[in-house]
Motif scaffolding. Structure first.
Motif, PDB file in Angstrom:
ATOM      1  N   UNK A  84       0.839  -1.193   0.000  1.00 12.27           N
ATOM      2  CA  UNK A  84       0.000   0.000   0.000  1.00 12.27           C
ATOM      3  C   UNK A  84       0.876   1.245   0.000  1.00 12.27           C
ATOM      4  N   UNK A  85       0.352   2.323  -0.542  1.00  9.31           N
ATOM      5  CA  UNK A  85       1.099   3.563  -0.596  1.00  9.31           C
ATOM      6  C   UNK A  85       1.142   4.279   0.743  1.00  9.31           C
ATOM      7  N   UNK A  86       1.978   5.314   0.862  1.00  8.57           N
ATOM      8  CA  UNK A  86       2.098   6.060   2.124  1.00  8.57           C
ATOM      9  C   UNK A  86       0.788   6.687   2.586  1.00  8.57           C
ATOM     10  N   UNK A  87       0.003   7.216   1.657  1.00 14.01           N
ATOM     11  CA  UNK A  87      -1.253   7.867   2.053  1.00 14.01           C
ATOM     12  C   UNK A  87      -2.222   6.858   2.658  1.00 14.01           C
ATOM     13  N   UNK A  88      -2.350   5.697   2.007  1.00 15.06           N
ATOM     14  CA  UNK A  88      -3.249   4.668   2.520  1.00 15.06           C
ATOM     15  C   UNK A  88      -2.761   4.145   3.866  1.00 15.06           C
ATOM     16  N   UNK A  89      -1.458   3.971   3.986  1.00 14.97           N
ATOM     17  CA  UNK A  89      -0.884   3.475   5.237  1.00 14.97           C
ATOM     18  C   UNK A  89      -1.085   4.481   6.367  1.00 14.97           C
ATOM     19  N   UNK A  90      -0.877   5.757   6.071  1.00  8.42           N
ATOM     20  CA  UNK A  90      -1.058   6.796   7.088  1.00  8.42           C
ATOM     21  C   UNK A  90      -2.504   6.843   7.561  1.00  8.42           C
ATOM     22  N   UNK A  91      -3.459   6.787   6.616  1.00  8.17           N
ATOM     23  CA  UNK A  91      -4.873   6.820   6.996  1.00  8.17           C
ATOM     24  C   UNK A  91      -5.228   5.617   7.850  1.00  8.17           C
ATOM     25  N   UNK A  92      -4.691   4.473   7.522  1.00  5.16           N
ATOM     26  CA  UNK A  92      -4.969   3.254   8.275  1.00  5.16           C
ATOM     27  C   UNK A  92      -4.459   3.362   9.707  1.00  5.16           C
ATOM     28  N   UNK A  93      -3.286   3.956   9.878  1.00  7.53           N
ATOM     29  CA  UNK A  93      -2.674   4.071  11.202  1.00  7.53           C
ATOM     30  C   UNK A  93      -3.190   5.276  11.982  1.00  7.53           C
ATOM     31  N   UNK A  94      -4.038   6.110  11.359  1.00  5.19           N
ATOM     32  CA  UNK A  94      -4.564   7.276  12.045  1.00  5.19           C
ATOM     33  C   UNK A  94      -3.576   8.424  12.110  1.00  5.19           C
ATOM     34  N   UNK A  95      -2.736   8.557  11.072  1.00  4.29           N
ATOM     35  CA  UNK A  95      -1.737   9.611  11.016  1.00  4.29           C
ATOM     36  C   UNK A  95      -2.018  10.540   9.839  1.00  4.29           C
ATOM     37  N   UNK A  96      -1.515  11.762   9.936  1.00  9.67           N
ATOM     38  CA  UNK A  96      -1.674  12.694   8.827  1.00  9.67           C
ATOM     39  C   UNK A  96      -0.829  12.277   7.637  1.00  9.67           C
ATOM     40  N   UNK A  97       0.353  11.747   7.911  1.00  9.65           N
ATOM     41  CA  UNK A  97       1.238  11.320   6.835  1.00  9.65           C
ATOM     42  C   UNK A  97       2.316  10.400   7.386  1.00  9.65           C
ATOM     43  N   UNK A  98       2.908   9.639   6.480  1.00  4.04           N
ATOM     44  CA  UNK A  98       4.125   8.895   6.793  1.00  4.04           C
ATOM     45  C   UNK A  98       5.116   9.188   5.678  1.00  4.04           C
ATOM     46  N   UNK A  99       6.382   8.964   5.946  1.00 10.31           N
ATOM     47  CA  UNK A  99       7.387   9.232   4.934  1.00 10.31           C
ATOM     48  C   UNK A  99       7.181   8.338   3.715  1.00 10.31           C
ATOM     49  N   UNK A 100       7.573   8.856   2.556  1.00 13.60           N
ATOM     50  CA  UNK A 100       7.464   8.090   1.314  1.00 13.60           C
ATOM     51  C   UNK A 100       8.274   6.801   1.408  1.00 13.60           C
ATOM     52  N   UNK A 147      -7.047  -4.452   1.561  1.00 12.68           N
ATOM     53  CA  UNK A 147      -6.563  -3.429   2.482  1.00 12.68           C
ATOM     54  C   UNK A 147      -5.335  -3.847   3.265  1.00 12.68           C
ATOM     55  N   UNK A 148      -5.152  -3.194   4.404  1.00 16.96           N
ATOM     56  CA  UNK A 148      -3.961  -3.375   5.237  1.00 16.96           C
ATOM     57  C   UNK A 148      -4.368  -3.993   6.567  1.00 16.96           C
ATOM     58  N   UNK A 149      -3.449  -4.730   7.170  1.00 13.13           N
ATOM     59  CA  UNK A 149      -3.629  -5.219   8.536  1.00 13.13           C
ATOM     60  C   UNK A 149      -2.480  -4.679   9.383  1.00 13.13           C
ATOM     61  N   UNK A 150      -2.646  -4.747  10.681  1.00 17.83           N
ATOM     62  CA  UNK A 150      -1.591  -4.335  11.609  1.00 17.83           C
ATOM     63  C   UNK A 150      -1.228  -5.524  12.489  1.00 17.83           C
TER      64      UNK A 150
END
Length: 255
Positions: free
Chosen positions: A9-25, A131-134
């Motif tokens: 998954x891309x950074x935007x999708x990963x950030x949204x999943x983790x509840x963050x505004x962004x993650x590094x590329x 989607x993503x899992x944690x």
């Protein structure tokens, strides 16, 4: 166990999943192996009342936990998995279980089913809904003798659910989004308070796709390793031959 996984998954999708505004590329990674860097989410430092700072943050860690007390990591086995049933008591994991619980986002993982004595069938295991899992994880910072520090981590595993046990007897623990905050809260939630989260995924949550043995080599990192392949044929089991039975035990023989 969990010895390989992927995060595509891309950074935007990963950030949204983790509840963050962004993650590094970061690039899509199809074959993440132990000792490689992995993305991990941990609780952020305590926030001031009314602060807009995020509740958690991400960092890159070495996949393979090194206990803080270790003098020479080379003397220890590679701790890329931790058994959830005993992590709170084991010397290697108990400090991290109490103080540094974490999440590792993933698109899925790979597992190998033993076929006969010499062969195994790899499977790409992904959430059926997409989607993503944690994965439940632990983080530990190890200080080298020279003074530099290395952030390291391990994935927590548990007994496989009845559906997955046909492939392997262990599986990584998945933490659901509604439980992220409780799992990561090491200030007020002790290990016993989150023990109910250390359970296998519900049957039907994952789907397992047979893939080729390309995934066996960490150097193979392209999307083709997740393509469906014909499963390895089950080798016939050789049964021991029965000894010949003398029809007349009292009959003498020349041999």
């Amino acid at each position: 166990m969990c010895g390989r996984f992927a995060l595509t998954a891309g950074p935007d999708q990963t950030a949204a999943f983790l509840g963050l505004d962004e993650v590094e590329e970061f690039p899509a990674r199809y074959n993440i192996a132990p000792t490689q860097p992995v993305l991990m989410a941990i609780a952020a430092p305590p926030r001031a009342p009314g602060s807009n700072l995020p509740e958690r943050r991400t960092l890159l860690v070495r996949w393979g936990l090194i206990p803080g007390w270790a003098k020479n990591p080379g003397d220890l086995p590679l701790l890329f998995n931790a058994r959830s049933e005993t992590a709170a008591e084991k010397a290697s994991f108990k400090a991290a279980m109490r103080h540094r619980r974490a999440l590792i986002p993933a698109s899925g993982f790979y597992e190998w089913k033993r076929i006969g004595n010499k062969q195994s069938q790899p499977y790409w295991v992904r959430p059926k809904a997409g989607g993503i899992v944690a994965f439940a994880a632990l983080m530990e910072t190890w200080s080298e003798p020279g003074g530099s520090e290395i952030d390291t981590g391990a994935i927590l595993t548990t007994n496989a659910n009845p559906e997955f046990s046909a492939i392997h007897d262990r599986m990584p623990i998945v933490i659901q989004q509604q439980d992220f905050a409780r799992w990561l809260d090491c200030r007020f939630q002790e290990p016993r308070d989150v023990a109910d989260l250390l359970r296998p995924a519900e049957p039907g949550f994952f789907e397992a796709i047979p893939v080729s043995d390309k995934v066996n080599k960490p150097a193979n990192t392209g999307p083709e390793i997740q393509e469906r392949a014909e499963p390895v044929a089950t080798a016939p089991v050789e049964r021991p031959k029965k000894a010949a039975v003398d029809p007349d035990p009292g009959q003498l023989t020349l041999f």
